[in-house]
Design a protein around this motif. Structure first.
Motif, PDB file in Angstrom:
ATOM      1  N   ALA A 159       0.831  -1.203   0.000  1.00 62.48           N
ATOM      2  CA  ALA A 159       0.000   0.000   0.000  1.00 62.48           C
ATOM      3  C   ALA A 159       0.870   1.259   0.000  1.00 62.48           C
ATOM      4  O   ALA A 159       0.573   2.220  -0.728  1.00 62.48           O
ATOM      5  N   MET A 160       1.948   1.258   0.780  1.00 60.44           N
ATOM      6  CA  MET A 160       2.837   2.417   0.794  1.00 60.44           C
ATOM      7  C   MET A 160       3.572   2.560  -0.537  1.00 60.44           C
ATOM      8  O   MET A 160       3.846   3.667  -0.996  1.00 60.44           O
ATOM      9  N   GLN A 161       3.871   1.432  -1.166  1.00 58.71           N
ATOM     10  CA  GLN A 161       4.505   1.477  -2.486  1.00 58.71           C
ATOM     11  C   GLN A 161       3.570   2.111  -3.507  1.00 58.71           C
ATOM     12  O   GLN A 161       3.996   2.919  -4.353  1.00 58.71           O
ATOM     13  N   ASP A 162       2.287   1.795  -3.423  1.00 55.32           N
ATOM     14  CA  ASP A 162       1.309   2.391  -4.349  1.00 55.32           C
ATOM     15  C   ASP A 162       1.204   3.900  -4.144  1.00 55.32           C
ATOM     16  O   ASP A 162       0.885   4.639  -5.086  1.00 55.32           O
ATOM     17  N   LEU A 163       1.463   4.351  -2.913  1.00 55.61           N
ATOM     18  CA  LEU A 163       1.406   5.783  -2.634  1.00 55.61           C
ATOM     19  C   LEU A 163       2.629   6.532  -3.150  1.00 55.61           C
ATOM     20  O   LEU A 163       2.632   7.764  -3.219  1.00 55.61           O
ATOM     21  N   GLU A 164       3.681   5.782  -3.472  1.00 54.34           N
ATOM     22  CA  GLU A 164       4.943   6.394  -3.904  1.00 54.34           C
ATOM     23  C   GLU A 164       5.153   6.130  -5.390  1.00 54.34           C
ATOM     24  O   GLU A 164       6.068   5.411  -5.797  1.00 54.34           O
ATOM     25  N   LYS A 165       4.326   6.717  -6.229  1.00 55.89           N
ATOM     26  CA  LYS A 165       4.379   6.456  -7.669  1.00 55.89           C
ATOM     27  C   LYS A 165       5.604   7.077  -8.326  1.00 55.89           C
ATOM     28  O   LYS A 165       6.022   6.650  -9.404  1.00 55.89           O
ATOM     29  N   ASN A 166       6.185   8.072  -7.687  1.00 51.86           N
ATOM     30  CA  ASN A 166       7.265   8.819  -8.343  1.00 51.86           C
ATOM     31  C   ASN A 166       8.631   8.538  -7.738  1.00 51.86           C
ATOM     32  O   ASN A 166       9.514   9.390  -7.736  1.00 51.86           O
ATOM     33  N   LEU A 167       8.817   7.336  -7.196  1.00 52.70           N
ATOM     34  CA  LEU A 167      10.096   7.009  -6.562  1.00 52.70           C
ATOM     35  C   LEU A 167      11.265   7.159  -7.532  1.00 52.70           C
ATOM     36  O   LEU A 167      12.324   7.684  -7.191  1.00 52.70           O
ATOM     37  N   GLN A 168      11.101   6.677  -8.755  1.00 50.47           N
ATOM     38  CA  GLN A 168      12.198   6.707  -9.709  1.00 50.47           C
ATOM     39  C   GLN A 168      12.479   8.135 -10.195  1.00 50.47           C
ATOM     40  O   GLN A 168      13.606   8.450 -10.577  1.00 50.47           O
ATOM     41  N   LYS A 169      11.476   9.013 -10.176  1.00 54.56           N
ATOM     42  CA  LYS A 169      11.663  10.372 -10.657  1.00 54.56           C
ATOM     43  C   LYS A 169      12.436  11.241  -9.657  1.00 54.56           C
ATOM     44  O   LYS A 169      12.984  12.273 -10.014  1.00 54.56           O
ATOM     45  N   ASN A 170      12.436  10.841  -8.404  1.00 53.93           N
ATOM     46  CA  ASN A 170      13.126  11.618  -7.376  1.00 53.93           C
ATOM     47  C   ASN A 170      14.118  10.711  -6.659  1.00 53.93           C
ATOM     48  O   ASN A 170      13.779  10.094  -5.658  1.00 53.93           O
ATOM     49  N   PRO A 171      15.357  10.621  -7.159  1.00 56.05           N
ATOM     50  CA  PRO A 171      16.308   9.667  -6.588  1.00 56.05           C
ATOM     51  C   PRO A 171      16.889  10.089  -5.242  1.00 56.05           C
ATOM     52  O   PRO A 171      17.570   9.305  -4.592  1.00 56.05           O
ATOM     53  N   GLN A 172      16.654  11.321  -4.817  1.00 51.76           N
ATOM     54  CA  GLN A 172      17.241  11.790  -3.576  1.00 51.76           C
ATOM     55  C   GLN A 172      16.559  11.135  -2.367  1.00 51.76           C
ATOM     56  O   GLN A 172      15.329  11.023  -2.320  1.00 51.76           O
ATOM     57  N   PRO A 173      17.334  10.707  -1.379  1.00 49.79           N
ATOM     58  CA  PRO A 173      16.721  10.114  -0.187  1.00 49.79           C
ATOM     59  C   PRO A 173      15.949  11.163   0.610  1.00 49.79           C
ATOM     60  O   PRO A 173      16.248  12.357   0.571  1.00 49.79           O
ATOM     61  N   THR A 174      14.937  10.696   1.318  1.00 54.35           N
ATOM     62  CA  THR A 174      14.145  11.566   2.175  1.00 54.35           C
ATOM     63  C   THR A 174      14.791  11.626   3.553  1.00 54.35           C
ATOM     64  O   THR A 174      15.146  10.602   4.126  1.00 54.35           O
TER      65      THR A 174
END
Length: 439
Positions: free
Chosen positions: A260-275
């Protein structure tokens, strides 16, 4: 004498305090004194999973096939050999097969966040985790919301001060006394307290209890018993510690939450910087949290009288994995002496079947004797308080001495009487909200 059951012993240890926390937020009369922060305890309805700020850094490592170091800080439910901890590690490796999952096992049975916050650095942070699961919903049952908040905030802030990119997830396991509340849609007080601080810091939480109760009520799961009918999930034999089939329910909930959290993070590849979680440290949730606590090994210079370090193979020497060292004395009058500056001190010690009793002297005031005994063959390290509410600006002197008397003991009739003979004191570390003062 009847043999005590595990659950009877557990209830004796965990006395459930149900006092709500009153709201206080005021400055002291002193000029420029810091604001005292005391949150109001707020019960809430039950939810299975709350994503909050998610686990962005963890998901990126999983999806990119990187190394992921996963730590599990908890009690016996997490310690169990084929329980939800190892099963979750396997699940992560199977779900994201290109990632390299490394498990950091930091669970100790019969321990809560009171000990967890002190041993966090040694058992977790020194191993540089990328993800930390925290599981103390059952074993923190004897603590007030105020104490839970102080202990959990210490865990959170220590973790993010060490590495602000480490993700944290709170997991809430189930005990039998929680079942009726979940049926009514309400949480135990421990879970409500943990949920409040999870809200404050944006930490995801997964509650395993509601799904187990739903399966019970549907006739698909036996919560407690020696065996289950064919087609029914056998959850546990004691009502507390899930066996492998019961733990699998917990792991399913973890997997659902991750997806479910993965589905919320659709743009992971577009923003490579760690949070980074660092900005969340700008505010504190409660005054007096345990962010700055330490655990210090006992140094031979502190020991007076007859002491020896237990060697591998001896009974209780196995506790070295939690303490680094275990010191033993069987000689009355042997003592530990040290000085510290801080607000409180505890001994990380081991009550034994033949444990003795100790006198504690702090700044010339002697108290005791205090029994350090345990009725069963198994035991666990404990945080024994010796000094509280101390002036942090003053150097305090502590003396701990083994008494010659034999404390009254509750025995297990299945054990040989010889295991209760004699007296001893076993100790490994000093827990401080402060620092040791060396002369």
């Amino acid at each position: 004498m009847l043999k005590p059951t595990f659950f009877a012993f557990f209830l004796a240890v965990c006395v459930f305090f149900m006092t709500d926390v009153a709201y206080v937020s005021a400055t002291t009369p002193e000029m420029n004194a810091p604001k005292v922060i005391m949150p109001e305890f707020k019960p809430r309805t039950t939810t299975d999973f709350t994503p909050r700020d998610g686990i962005r850094n963890t998901l990126k490592k999983l999806q990119n096939g990187e190394e992921l170091r996963v730590a599990y800080l908890g009690g016996s439910i997490t310690e169990t050999g084929d329980g939800w901890r190892p099963q979750t590690t396997r699940m992560l490796a199977e779900t994201w097969p290109t990632a390299k999952i490394h498990e950091i096992h930091a669970a100790i049975g019969a321990s809560g966040s009171e000990i967890g916050v002190y041993r966090l650095k040694r058992d977790v942070l020194n191993h540089q985790p990328d993800l930390l699961f925290v599981e103390f919903a059952v074993n923190d049952g004897g603590y007030s919301p105020e104490n839970i908040w102080k202990q959990f905030e210490g865990i959170i802030r220590q973790t993010w001060c060490a590495n602000p990119e480490t993700d944290i997830i709170f997991c809430y396991t189930l005990s039998g006394h929680m079942i009726e509340g979940y049926r009514a849609g309400t949480n135990p007080q421990t879970v409500d307290a943990m949920e409040q601080i999870a809200d404050f810091y944006g930490i995801p939480s997964i509650n395993f209890g509601p799904e187990v109760v739903r399966l019970m009520d549907a006739g698909k799961l036996l919560h407690q018993g020696k065996s289950a009918p064919v087609g029914v999930i056998h959850f546990s034999t004691d009502g507390l510690h899930p066996i492998a089939s019961g733990s699998a329910i917990y792991v399913q909930e973890v997997k659902k939450a991750f997806l479910a959290m993965q589905d919320l993070e659709k743009n992971l590849q577009k923003n490579p910087q760690p949070t980074t979680h660092a900005p969340k440290l700008a505010r504190t949730f409660i005054s007096g949290n345990l962010e700055n606590v330490t655990m210090t090994p006992i140094h031979p210079d502190m020991l007076h009288g007859q002491w020896r370090k237990l060697e591998n193979g001896e009974r209780y020497a196995g506790y070295n994995r939690w303490m680094d060292q275990v010191w033993e004395t069987t000689t009355p009058g042997s003592r530990i002496e040290f000085k510290f500056r801080g607000t409180h001190a505890k001994m990380y010690d081991i009550p034994a079947t033949n444990g003795g009793q100790i006198w504690v002297t702090v700044d010339g005031i002697k108290r005791g004797p205090f029994p350090r005994i345990h009725p069963f063959w198994w035991s666990r390290p404990y945080a024994f308080p010796i000094a509280e509410n101390c002036d942090p600006k003053v150097t305090h002197t502590v003396i701990i001495e083994l008494d010659s008397g034999v404390p009254e003991k509750t025995t297990d009739p299945t054990l040989s009487p010889s295991v209760y003979e004699g007296i001893r004191y076993l100790v490994g570390q000093i827990m401080l909200d402060g620092e040791i003062v060396k002369e």
